[in-house]
Write a protein that holds these residues in place. Structure first.
Motif, mmCIF file in Angstrom:
data_model
loop_
_atom_site.group_PDB
_atom_site.id
_atom_site.type_symbol
_atom_site.label_atom_id
_atom_site.label_comp_id
_atom_site.label_asym_id
_atom_site.label_seq_id
_atom_site.Cartn_x
_atom_site.Cartn_y
_atom_site.Cartn_z
ATOM 1 N N THR A 128 33.256 4.786 -7.229
ATOM 2 C CA THR A 128 33.114 5.726 -6.113
ATOM 3 C C THR A 128 31.865 5.364 -5.337
ATOM 4 O OG1 THR A 128 34.111 7.503 -7.408
ATOM 5 C CG2 THR A 128 32.867 8.141 -5.451
ATOM 6 N N VAL A 156 28.905 5.990 -3.097
ATOM 7 C CA VAL A 156 28.139 7.199 -2.799
ATOM 8 C C VAL A 156 27.351 7.039 -1.506
ATOM 9 C CG1 VAL A 156 26.368 8.769 -3.671
ATOM 10 C CG2 VAL A 156 27.979 7.716 -5.243
ATOM 11 N N TYR A 206 23.798 4.802 -10.911
ATOM 12 C CA TYR A 206 24.328 4.114 -9.735
ATOM 13 C C TYR A 206 24.176 2.600 -9.849
ATOM 14 C CZ TYR A 206 23.867 8.777 -7.668
ATOM 15 O OH TYR A 206 23.952 10.117 -7.415
ATOM 16 N N LYS A 231 21.057 14.620 3.211
ATOM 17 C CA LYS A 231 21.907 15.087 2.109
ATOM 18 C C LYS A 231 22.546 16.437 2.448
ATOM 19 C CE LYS A 231 20.980 11.851 -1.054
ATOM 20 N NZ LYS A 231 22.026 10.938 -1.543
ATOM 21 N N PHE A 233 31.267 17.938 3.437
ATOM 22 C CA PHE A 233 32.288 18.058 2.384
ATOM 23 C C PHE A 233 32.874 19.461 2.355
ATOM 24 C CE2 PHE A 233 30.205 14.310 0.368
ATOM 25 C CZ PHE A 233 31.329 13.509 0.360
ATOM 26 N N GLY A 253 35.543 10.120 0.586
ATOM 27 C CA GLY A 253 36.109 10.988 -0.440
ATOM 28 C C GLY A 253 37.622 10.952 -0.520
ATOM 29 N N LYS A 279 20.514 17.983 -4.383
ATOM 30 C CA LYS A 279 21.502 17.672 -3.346
ATOM 31 C C LYS A 279 22.333 16.456 -3.735
ATOM 32 C CE LYS A 279 20.244 20.718 -0.098
ATOM 33 N NZ LYS A 279 21.132 21.803 0.324
ATOM 34 N N SER A 280 21.680 15.476 -4.374
ATOM 35 C CA SER A 280 22.403 14.258 -4.771
ATOM 36 C C SER A 280 23.461 14.573 -5.823
ATOM 37 C CB SER A 280 21.431 13.229 -5.346
ATOM 38 O OG SER A 280 20.489 12.852 -4.367
ATOM 39 N N ARG A 333 24.970 17.385 -6.160
ATOM 40 C CA ARG A 333 26.061 18.105 -5.516
ATOM 41 C C ARG A 333 26.951 17.130 -4.727
ATOM 42 N NH1 ARG A 333 28.271 22.903 -4.174
ATOM 43 N NH2 ARG A 333 28.221 23.634 -2.024
ATOM 44 N N GLU A 334 26.324 16.192 -4.053
ATOM 45 C CA GLU A 334 27.067 15.151 -3.331
ATOM 46 C C GLU A 334 28.034 14.451 -4.288
ATOM 47 O OE1 GLU A 334 24.663 11.641 -2.408
ATOM 48 O OE2 GLU A 334 25.676 11.506 -0.473
ATOM 49 N N LEU A 335 27.502 14.063 -5.433
ATOM 50 C CA LEU A 335 28.307 13.352 -6.415
ATOM 51 C C LEU A 335 29.451 14.221 -6.930
ATOM 52 C CD1 LEU A 335 28.207 10.542 -7.630
ATOM 53 C CD2 LEU A 335 26.848 11.448 -9.515
ATOM 54 N N PHE A 353 31.100 16.445 -5.324
ATOM 55 C CA PHE A 353 32.190 16.489 -4.346
ATOM 56 C C PHE A 353 32.996 15.196 -4.361
ATOM 57 C CE2 PHE A 353 29.664 19.855 -2.189
ATOM 58 C CZ PHE A 353 30.638 20.826 -2.225
ATOM 59 N N LEU A 354 32.313 14.092 -4.659
ATOM 60 C CA LEU A 354 33.007 12.808 -4.623
ATOM 61 C C LEU A 354 33.818 12.542 -5.881
ATOM 62 C CD1 LEU A 354 30.260 10.571 -3.001
ATOM 63 C CD2 LEU A 354 32.524 11.030 -2.054
#
Lengths: 189, 189
Positions: A67, A69, A92, A135, A142, A175, B135-136, B138-140, B142-143
């Motif tokens: 995925t 990012v 990552y 961010k 999203f 996404g 925030k990171s 949360r980003e992850l 969603f993905l």
DNA sequence: CGCCGAGTTGAACTGAATCAAGAAACGTGG
DNA sequence: CCACGTTTCTTGATTCAGTTCAACTCGGCG
């Protein structure tokens, strides 16, 4: 290196003396295409400024699905921050997509600079605030936008990515699956 | 106020002198339930520490649909940062869900503190770094995660929210409709 | 007591995932 | 510079999670 100076000068005024000390701790590093900036499990030890090139960050799940990012931006710092801040191994991967020239400062040197130069602490705060804004925007996208809107946003904000980055990476950044993005593109054109 | 001191002391060592000056710029503010901390269109002028209570942040689209973006946490700073950093009107509403007691410092005072006290600049940087981590994450989510997984994560990380917050707000925070979340809950139990 | 917002449940619909196959583009070695 | 193999992209068919619209229940409050 001059590009880094310009980038910082845009936000704060650095004296020549401070800049000489601070910049002396940076080293240049050039990665060839298809090499790795960082792999999962390694700890991020550098804060890195992208002079030229392109890096993709991704995670891998148990089945080996990737995925994407995020991507690096020229003239910006890049973002394996979770590992850098916490000093824990990274989840990552950072994959170099095209030959990439970076300037980087080691974690320990940066901490020393934070202690010695007030201006560096300020730069750190301001750059981190910028990152929060980015961010937050992505979080909102999203929650409130469709995959198609996110694609169009990307198209507007970073058109160069659409040239340089394989569709499947863009898809997972947005996404969705590559198939879904292929259909979105068809629908749009 | 003591809670704020503890929170900061956990991250950095503040001298008594610095703390006296810094803390003198904070004022207490108590909001009753169902009032507004901030409305869209207003500019965020305060950095605010949550002593006790609960605030919900949301955006509204053209049709008047609300999307919950986040909640405050006791013992943490709260997050209309986009407006605070940029000095532009907020897109977000901050709605007080239960009576909430806050300590806040005005933007101008904070800038002055940044200039006068090195330690405050450091606190700002560290707190902002923490925010990037949140925030990171949360980003992850969603993905790589399903709505159900995001609900379970919330359940683990902030079980008190499930008691205090109407399901429809949790649903939009997770990124689904109230109906969908109702079915997810049924499936789980 | 009656109203109203919140939550639940059902049925039809939709956007995207998945599985699968073929076409196009790309890179590498000869 | 071409030929081949591999990766990427596209297209189709099916499945699935979540949306939408709608009706009904429940609990709190005037």
């Amino acid at each position: 290196m001059q590009r880094l100076h310009q980038f910082l000068q845009k936000q704060v005024d650095i004296s020549n003396e401070d800049w000489l000390l601070f910049s002396s701790r940076f080293e240049e590093k050039i990665y060839p295409a298809k090499s790795f900036y960082l792999k999962a499990g390694e700890t991020e030890n550098y804060l890195t400024f992208v002079d030229r090139g392109l890096v993709r960050f991704y995670v891998e799940d148990m089945e080996g699905n990737e995925t994407t990012v995020g991507f690096s931006f020229e003239g910006w710092f890049l973002n394996v921050f979770s590992s850098f801040y916490t000093r824990k191994p990274s989840m990552y991967y950072g994959e170099i997509l095209i030959e990439t020239s970076l300037w980087r400062i080691h974690y320990d040197d940066l901490q020393e600079m934070y202690n010695r130069l007030k201006i560096v602490e300020r730069i750190g705060r301001l750059a981190t605030e910028q990152l929060v804004l980015l961010k937050s925007e992505r979080e909102l996208s999203f929650l409130t936008k469709s995959a198609e809107e996110r694609y169009l946003d990307l198209f507007n904000k970073a058109p160069h990515l659409l040239q340089q980055v394989p569709l499947k990476y863009l898809a997972s950044y947005i996404g969705v699956t590559p198939q879904a993005l292929s259909r979105i593109r068809k629908r749009i054109s």
